[in-house]
Scaffold this active site. Structure first.
Site, PDB file in Angstrom:
ATOM      1  CG  HIS A  61      -1.923  -1.059   1.227  1.00  0.00           C
ATOM      2  ND1 HIS A  61      -3.185  -0.869   0.697  1.00  0.00           N
ATOM      3  CD2 HIS A  61      -1.896  -2.324   1.654  1.00  0.00           C
ATOM      4  CE1 HIS A  61      -3.868  -1.994   0.816  1.00  0.00           C
ATOM      5  NE2 HIS A  61      -3.107  -2.891   1.398  1.00  0.00           N
ATOM      6  CB  SER A 212     -10.673  -2.988   2.744  1.00  0.00           C
ATOM      7  OG  SER A 212     -10.857  -3.601   1.469  1.00  0.00           O
ATOM      8  CG  ASN A 235      -6.701 -15.683  -0.691  1.00  0.00           C
ATOM      9  OD1 ASN A 235      -6.641 -14.452  -0.853  1.00  0.00           O
ATOM     10  ND2 ASN A 235      -7.378 -16.252   0.281  1.00  0.00           N
TER      11      ASN A 235
HETATM   12  N1  HPA Z   1      -9.585 -13.267   3.798  1.00  0.00           N
HETATM   13  C1  HPA Z   1      -9.668 -11.962   4.177  1.00  0.00           C
HETATM   14  N2  HPA Z   1      -9.126 -10.984   3.493  1.00  0.00           N
HETATM   15  C2  HPA Z   1      -8.454 -11.282   2.374  1.00  0.00           C
HETATM   16  C3  HPA Z   1      -8.321 -12.609   1.919  1.00  0.00           C
HETATM   17  C4  HPA Z   1      -8.923 -13.659   2.686  1.00  0.00           C
HETATM   18  O1  HPA Z   1      -8.852 -14.849   2.349  1.00  0.00           O
HETATM   19  N3  HPA Z   1      -7.595 -12.570   0.781  1.00  0.00           N
HETATM   20  C5  HPA Z   1      -7.308 -11.274   0.541  1.00  0.00           C
HETATM   21  N4  HPA Z   1      -7.826 -10.484   1.509  1.00  0.00           N
END
Ligand code: HPA
Length: 272
Positions: A61, A212, A235
């Site tokens: 960030h 967020s 992911n």
């Molecule tokens: N969980 C919560 N926040 C996230 C995830 C997740 O798997 N991946 C990217 N931000």
């Protein structure tokens, strides 16, 4: 000094630096900051220069505000945001939205990295946010309400603007980018979820999970701005696949799909 006065001061500063008259502000999520470098005729300020503006400490960030043009339209890109898990009050987390409101920016595009709960998704899926479930346990509008920002009990029945969602779908189709859609559940973090939490969120109707966006969307809507939300599924959420979660995977996936992501953003902005 009230938050309203702080937002006015920050907006005045940004107006003086050429940021007035932007048609849209784009908040860039983890690993998605490259859009800021795709603007034509760019100019920028670092977050530290803007009065009262909080700086983010998270890797990935950067913390800068870039102005410029996309398809001839004036855009501001916010590369870097403050998260609730950094321990900042929600009023700080959403301060950038208050400033956008005082600057007169009519709409915001909120982007984020999120974990996929819907098993039709895979790493790299882009998801238009239809709606959200706020499970952060708090709300950025808690506290005395300043009517100059908006009403005490703002309506959230169309928090993510249907019109903007249509434009994003058109932009994705034209760019040949598959675009899913679904419900984003916002959690506090910073730990990733447990598999049991993810199963529970699925039952609740969530398709993606992240840390967020919901607070910013609530504050932007409170001021009457239009909101579009786009998640990059970086992911699969905890327990969906037999492997642990890692922030590096989040950053790698975001980087891998940046071309598609930028194409959807540019096409959307070009259609405003
Ligand atoms: N969980 C919560 N926040 C996230 C995830 C997740 O798997 N991946 C990217 N931000």
């Amino acid at each position: 000094m009230t938050q309203f006065d702080e937002a006015v001061e920050a907006a005045e500063f940004l107006r003086g630096r050429g940021f007035g008259g932007a048609e849209v502000a784009v908040v860039l999520g983890s690993g998605l900051g490259d859009f800021a470098d795709s603007l034509a005729e760019p100019f920028e300020v670092s977050y530290g220069e803007i009065p009262h503006w909080p700086a983010s400490g998270v890797i990935g960030h950067a913390g800068r505000l870039v102005g410029g043009l996309v398809g001839g339209r004036r855009v501001m890109a916010l590369a870097g945001r403050v998260h609730v898990y950094e321990g900042r009050p929600l009023a700080r987390v959403t301060f950038a939205m208050r400033v956008m409101g005082r600057l007169g920016v009519p709409r915001v595009i909120l982007t984020n990295a999120a974990g996929g709960i819907n098993t039709r998704f895979s790493r790299g899926t882009l998801m238009l946010i239809d709606d959200h479930i706020n499970l952060m346990g708090t709300n950025p509008l808690v506290g005395p309400n300043d009517e100059r920002f908006g009403p005490r009990f703002p309506d959230m029945s169309e928090i993510y603007a249907p019109g903007l969602r249509s434009l994003a779908r058109e932009a994705a189709a034209e760019a040949g980018v598959p675009l899913e859609h679904g419900v984003y559940v916002a959690v506090h973090g910073p730990s990733y979820e447990t598999p049991a939490e993810i199963r529970a969120f699925r039952v609740l109707g969530a398709d993606a999970v992240g840390m967020s966006t919901a607070p910013e969307a609530l504050v932007a809507r409170h001021m009457g701005l239009e909101v579009l939300g786009i998640s990059c599924i970086t992911n699969m959420a905890a327990g969906v696949l037999p492997e642990p979660l890692d922030h590096r995977e989040v950053m790698e996936t975001a980087r891998r799909v940046r071309g598609q992501f930028i194409a959807v953003l540019e096409g959307t902005v070009g259609r405003l």
